[in-house]
Design a protein around this motif. Structure first.
Motif, PDB file in Angstrom:
ATOM      1  N   PRO A  33      68.819  29.177  -4.839  1.00 57.91           N
ATOM      2  CA  PRO A  33      67.373  28.997  -4.783  1.00 57.91           C
ATOM      3  C   PRO A  33      67.056  27.613  -4.222  1.00 57.91           C
ATOM      4  O   PRO A  33      67.547  26.600  -4.719  1.00 57.91           O
ATOM      5  CB  PRO A  33      66.943  29.131  -6.244  1.00 57.91           C
ATOM      6  CG  PRO A  33      68.145  28.781  -7.038  1.00 57.91           C
ATOM      7  CD  PRO A  33      69.337  29.161  -6.196  1.00 57.91           C
ATOM      8  N   VAL A  34      66.268  27.588  -3.154  1.00 57.74           N
ATOM      9  CA  VAL A  34      65.918  26.327  -2.494  1.00 57.74           C
ATOM     10  C   VAL A  34      64.451  26.365  -2.105  1.00 57.74           C
ATOM     11  O   VAL A  34      64.010  27.293  -1.412  1.00 57.74           O
ATOM     12  CB  VAL A  34      66.772  26.118  -1.221  1.00 57.74           C
ATOM     13  CG1 VAL A  34      66.354  24.844  -0.492  1.00 57.74           C
ATOM     14  CG2 VAL A  34      68.243  26.098  -1.557  1.00 57.74           C
ATOM     15  N   ARG A  35      63.715  25.371  -2.536  1.00 56.06           N
ATOM     16  CA  ARG A  35      62.309  25.200  -2.145  1.00 56.06           C
ATOM     17  C   ARG A  35      61.493  26.501  -2.233  1.00 56.06           C
ATOM     18  O   ARG A  35      60.775  26.862  -1.320  1.00 56.06           O
ATOM     19  CB  ARG A  35      62.235  24.631  -0.731  1.00 56.06           C
ATOM     20  CG  ARG A  35      62.806  23.229  -0.608  1.00 56.06           C
ATOM     21  CD  ARG A  35      62.803  22.721   0.807  1.00 56.06           C
ATOM     22  NE  ARG A  35      63.828  23.304   1.625  1.00 56.06           N
ATOM     23  CZ  ARG A  35      65.064  22.836   1.732  1.00 56.06           C
ATOM     24  NH1 ARG A  35      65.418  21.763   1.092  1.00 56.06           N
ATOM     25  NH2 ARG A  35      65.938  23.438   2.504  1.00 56.06           N
ATOM     26  N   GLY A  36      61.627  27.201  -3.337  1.00 54.99           N
ATOM     27  CA  GLY A  36      60.837  28.405  -3.550  1.00 54.99           C
ATOM     28  C   GLY A  36      61.390  29.666  -2.920  1.00 54.99           C
ATOM     29  O   GLY A  36      60.835  30.745  -3.086  1.00 54.99           O
ATOM     30  N   GLY A  37      62.481  29.571  -2.199  1.00 58.31           N
ATOM     31  CA  GLY A  37      63.117  30.735  -1.589  1.00 58.31           C
ATOM     32  C   GLY A  37      64.589  30.740  -1.928  1.00 58.31           C
ATOM     33  O   GLY A  37      65.006  30.112  -2.898  1.00 58.31           O
ATOM     34  N   THR A  38      65.368  31.464  -1.159  1.00 59.06           N
ATOM     35  CA  THR A  38      66.814  31.429  -1.315  1.00 59.06           C
ATOM     36  C   THR A  38      67.446  31.217   0.046  1.00 59.06           C
ATOM     37  O   THR A  38      66.921  31.678   1.057  1.00 59.06           O
ATOM     38  CB  THR A  38      67.362  32.742  -1.933  1.00 59.06           C
ATOM     39  OG1 THR A  38      66.926  33.838  -1.144  1.00 59.06           O
ATOM     40  CG2 THR A  38      66.891  32.919  -3.355  1.00 59.06           C
ATOM     41  N   GLU A  39      68.561  30.491   0.043  1.00 57.70           N
ATOM     42  CA  GLU A  39      69.270  30.207   1.290  1.00 57.70           C
ATOM     43  C   GLU A  39      70.766  30.365   1.063  1.00 57.70           C
ATOM     44  O   GLU A  39      71.278  30.095  -0.023  1.00 57.70           O
ATOM     45  CB  GLU A  39      68.974  28.783   1.777  1.00 57.70           C
ATOM     46  CG  GLU A  39      67.521  28.572   2.155  1.00 57.70           C
ATOM     47  CD  GLU A  39      67.258  27.176   2.715  1.00 57.70           C
ATOM     48  OE1 GLU A  39      68.212  26.484   3.104  1.00 57.70           O
ATOM     49  OE2 GLU A  39      66.085  26.794   2.739  1.00 57.70           O
ATOM     50  N   ALA A  40      71.479  30.776   2.115  1.00 58.24           N
ATOM     51  CA  ALA A  40      72.925  30.938   2.058  1.00 58.24           C
ATOM     52  C   ALA A  40      73.609  29.625   2.409  1.00 58.24           C
ATOM     53  O   ALA A  40      73.180  28.903   3.309  1.00 58.24           O
ATOM     54  CB  ALA A  40      73.364  32.026   3.027  1.00 58.24           C
ATOM     55  N   PHE A  41      74.660  29.291   1.662  1.00 62.57           N
ATOM     56  CA  PHE A  41      75.469  28.101   1.900  1.00 62.57           C
ATOM     57  C   PHE A  41      76.940  28.518   1.968  1.00 62.57           C
ATOM     58  O   PHE A  41      77.359  29.417   1.236  1.00 62.57           O
ATOM     59  CB  PHE A  41      75.317  27.093   0.749  1.00 62.57           C
ATOM     60  CG  PHE A  41      73.982  26.422   0.696  1.00 62.57           C
ATOM     61  CD1 PHE A  41      72.850  27.078   0.235  1.00 62.57           C
ATOM     62  CD2 PHE A  41      73.862  25.104   1.116  1.00 62.57           C
ATOM     63  CE1 PHE A  41      71.618  26.448   0.189  1.00 62.57           C
ATOM     64  CE2 PHE A  41      72.638  24.461   1.069  1.00 62.57           C
ATOM     65  CZ  PHE A  41      71.515  25.127   0.610  1.00 62.57           C
ATOM     66  N   ALA A  42      77.721  27.862   2.814  1.00 64.66           N
ATOM     67  CA  ALA A  42      79.170  28.022   2.792  1.00 64.66           C
ATOM     68  C   ALA A  42      79.656  27.404   1.490  1.00 64.66           C
ATOM     69  O   ALA A  42      79.153  26.356   1.074  1.00 64.66           O
ATOM     70  CB  ALA A  42      79.807  27.327   3.984  1.00 64.66           C
ATOM     71  N   ALA A  43      80.610  28.077   0.821  1.00 63.99           N
ATOM     72  CA  ALA A  43      81.029  27.612  -0.498  1.00 63.99           C
ATOM     73  C   ALA A  43      82.542  27.603  -0.648  1.00 63.99           C
ATOM     74  O   ALA A  43      83.222  28.521  -0.213  1.00 63.99           O
ATOM     75  CB  ALA A  43      80.406  28.498  -1.573  1.00 63.99           C
ATOM     76  N   TRP A  44      83.026  26.551  -1.278  1.00 64.89           N
ATOM     77  CA  TRP A  44      84.435  26.404  -1.630  1.00 64.89           C
ATOM     78  C   TRP A  44      84.531  26.283  -3.135  1.00 64.89           C
ATOM     79  O   TRP A  44      83.561  25.908  -3.808  1.00 64.89           O
ATOM     80  CB  TRP A  44      85.028  25.132  -1.001  1.00 64.89           C
ATOM     81  CG  TRP A  44      85.359  25.260   0.441  1.00 64.89           C
ATOM     82  CD1 TRP A  44      86.589  25.473   0.980  1.00 64.89           C
ATOM     83  CD2 TRP A  44      84.452  25.164   1.555  1.00 64.89           C
ATOM     84  NE1 TRP A  44      86.498  25.529   2.358  1.00 64.89           N
ATOM     85  CE2 TRP A  44      85.213  25.345   2.729  1.00 64.89           C
ATOM     86  CE3 TRP A  44      83.082  24.978   1.671  1.00 64.89           C
ATOM     87  CZ2 TRP A  44      84.650  25.317   3.997  1.00 64.89           C
ATOM     88  CZ3 TRP A  44      82.508  24.949   2.933  1.00 64.89           C
ATOM     89  CH2 TRP A  44      83.300  25.117   4.073  1.00 64.89           C
ATOM     90  N   SER A  45      85.727  26.578  -3.665  1.00 64.33           N
ATOM     91  CA  SER A  45      85.962  26.452  -5.090  1.00 64.33           C
ATOM     92  C   SER A  45      87.424  26.093  -5.315  1.00 64.33           C
ATOM     93  O   SER A  45      88.264  26.305  -4.441  1.00 64.33           O
ATOM     94  CB  SER A  45      85.636  27.774  -5.784  1.00 64.33           C
ATOM     95  OG  SER A  45      85.959  27.702  -7.149  1.00 64.33           O
TER      96      SER A  45
END
Length: 73
Positions: A33-45
């Motif tokens: 959730p970002v700035r009232g919406g949703t955005e995709a991010f590349a993710a590592w774990s």
């Protein structure tokens, strides 16, 4: 939106959901959730994480890349 708004955002502590499984050696994808919406991010774990798992962002490596950990069940 100004460039300042983009650089002021810190995703650390944000809870999201894995949309592309995160393998041990490479990125997956999370929806945050970002700035009232949703955005995709590349993710590592530090460990593989399956699709649909809820995660928390523990660090970010760039504006669109984050490091996540699974939320405790």
């Amino acid at each position: 939106m100004s460039a300042t708004d983009e650089t002021d955002f810190s995703p650390i502590g944000v809870i999201g959901r894995v949309t592309v499984s995160i393998p041990a050696d490479g990125p997956g994808e999370v929806l945050l959730p970002v700035r009232g919406g949703t955005e995709a991010f590349a993710a590592w774990s530090h460990e593989p994480i399956a699709r649909h798992t809820q995660v928390i962002v523990v660090d970010h490596t760039s504006a669109r890349s984050v490091i996540v950990a699974p939320l405790p069940a």
